[in-house]
Write an enzyme that holds these catalytic residues in place. Structure first.
Site, PDB file in Angstrom:
ATOM      1  CG  ASP A 111      -1.927   1.404   1.363  1.00  0.00           C
ATOM      2  OD1 ASP A 111      -2.946   1.063   0.017  1.00  0.00           O
ATOM      3  OD2 ASP A 111      -2.178   2.041   2.027  1.00  0.00           O
ATOM      4  CE1 TYR A 221      -2.554   7.546   0.357  1.00  0.00           C
ATOM      5  CE2 TYR A 221      -2.241   7.872   2.910  1.00  0.00           C
ATOM      6  CZ  TYR A 221      -1.916   7.270   1.346  1.00  0.00           C
ATOM      7  OH  TYR A 221      -1.823   5.597   2.011  1.00  0.00           O
ATOM      8  CG  HIS A 285      -5.205  -2.362  -0.130  1.00  0.00           C
ATOM      9  ND1 HIS A 285      -5.322  -1.916  -1.450  1.00  0.00           N
ATOM     10  CD2 HIS A 285      -4.854  -1.965   0.508  1.00  0.00           C
ATOM     11  CE1 HIS A 285      -4.722  -1.268  -0.956  1.00  0.00           C
ATOM     12  NE2 HIS A 285      -4.429  -1.671   0.272  1.00  0.00           N
TER      13      HIS A 285
END
Length: 305
Positions: A111, A221, A285
């Site tokens: 990730d 982010y 995921h």
């Protein structure tokens, strides 16, 4: 009023050693097991080193020095207000490998940790002997997916747009980090119904509520969106176009709803060395925990080649 968790909540006992290492101007919490060639594990959002617990012990038993780190801003590592850009976080990896007394390492990232691993391989190629990426598209492939696939990858990444809202970290940690828990549940695939997932989810909910951890997690982010409008962001795109020279194994869950398989699959175009794509059917995921034996076997196969 329930007190907020502190960094001690990530110091989980086990057949490993906790210690702190200085690198790139910050102090990092690392968890180590075994001796031999270094394999460095980088976790994702909103997780900690503990996401690699299965691989730490298995690789130590196989004759490797397995080290999992809390990334900058996470867990028990330092939480400076700045440094969540791609340049600094990849330099953290470079510094960590040297601080651990090694010239290079096999780098394994999941990730967000996978994105950092891609960047470290591009910006610091001598440090990355081999690369294993789990559930993470190459940063430029992800960027393309966000712009060209609005009903697919952009929709799957809509939480990233919410992360841009000022002070959203307070929303993320509200009600015992309910939003973070929902994201992980949505991403987890069939594993979400297991007792182990409930245990791991409780760990991550605590860890993201450590003071400043949520702010730091979102800053990485936010940099992506801020950087796109700045010269540093354009320079980043240009630098990331350099071919990866580390042999790369790319593992991805067929049921991944966070980073869609079709987004990740085009990442091989950025690798000049040997590249292998493996899609794991029926897996979400969090693949290194959903099918830990499969992922561990793939990592060991790639290292031993």
């Amino acid at each position: 009023m329930t007190p907020r968790p502190d960094e001690s909540c990530v110091l989980v006992d086990g057949p490993w050693t906790h210690r702190f290492v200085g690198a790139n101007g910050s102090r990092f919490h690392v968890v180590e097991a075994g001796t031999g060639p270094l394999v460095l594990f980088l976790h994702g959002f909103p997780e900690t080193w503990y996401g690699w617990r299965h691989q730490l012990t298995a690789l130590a038993d196989a004759g490797y020095r397995a080290v999992a780190v809390d990334l900058r801003g996470y867990g028990a590592s330092d939480k400076p207000p700045r440094g969540y850009d791609g340049y600094t976080m990849s330099a953290d990896v470079d510094g960590l490998i040297r601080a651990l007394g090694e010239r290079d390492a096999v780098l394994v990232g999941h990730d967000l940790g996978g994105l950092v691993a891609w960047m470290a391989a591009a910006f610091h190629p001598p440090r990355v002997r081999r690369l294993v990426v789990c559930a993470a598209a190459h940063p430029l492939r992800l960027r393309t997916g966000l712009f060209s696939d609005p009903r697919g990858q952009l929709s799957a990444s809509r939480h990233l747009l919410k992360f841009q809202v000022p002070r959203y970290e307070h929303v993320l940690t509200r009600d015992d980090a309910a939003i973070a828990a929902q994201l992980m549940t949505d991403w987890a695939g069939p594993w979400r119904t297991s007792a182990e997932f409930a245990h791991y989810l409780a760990h991550c909910r605590q860890a993201i509520q450590i003071p400043q951890a949520a702010f730091c997690a979102l800053e990485a982010y936010r940099w992506v969106f801020r950087g796109a409008l700045r010269p540093s962001g354009r320079r980043f795109v240009k630098l990331m176009q350099q071919p990866i020279t580390s042999p790369t194994l790319h593992l991805h869950g067929g049921e991944d709803t966070g980073v869609l398989p079709r987004t990740a699959q085009g990442s091989g175009r950025y690798v000049a060395a040997r590249y292998e794509w493996r899609l794991l059917d029926g897996v979400g995921h969090l693949l290194q925990q959903e099918v830990p034996d499969v992922v561990t076997a793939e990592i060991l196969r790639w290292i031993k080649e």
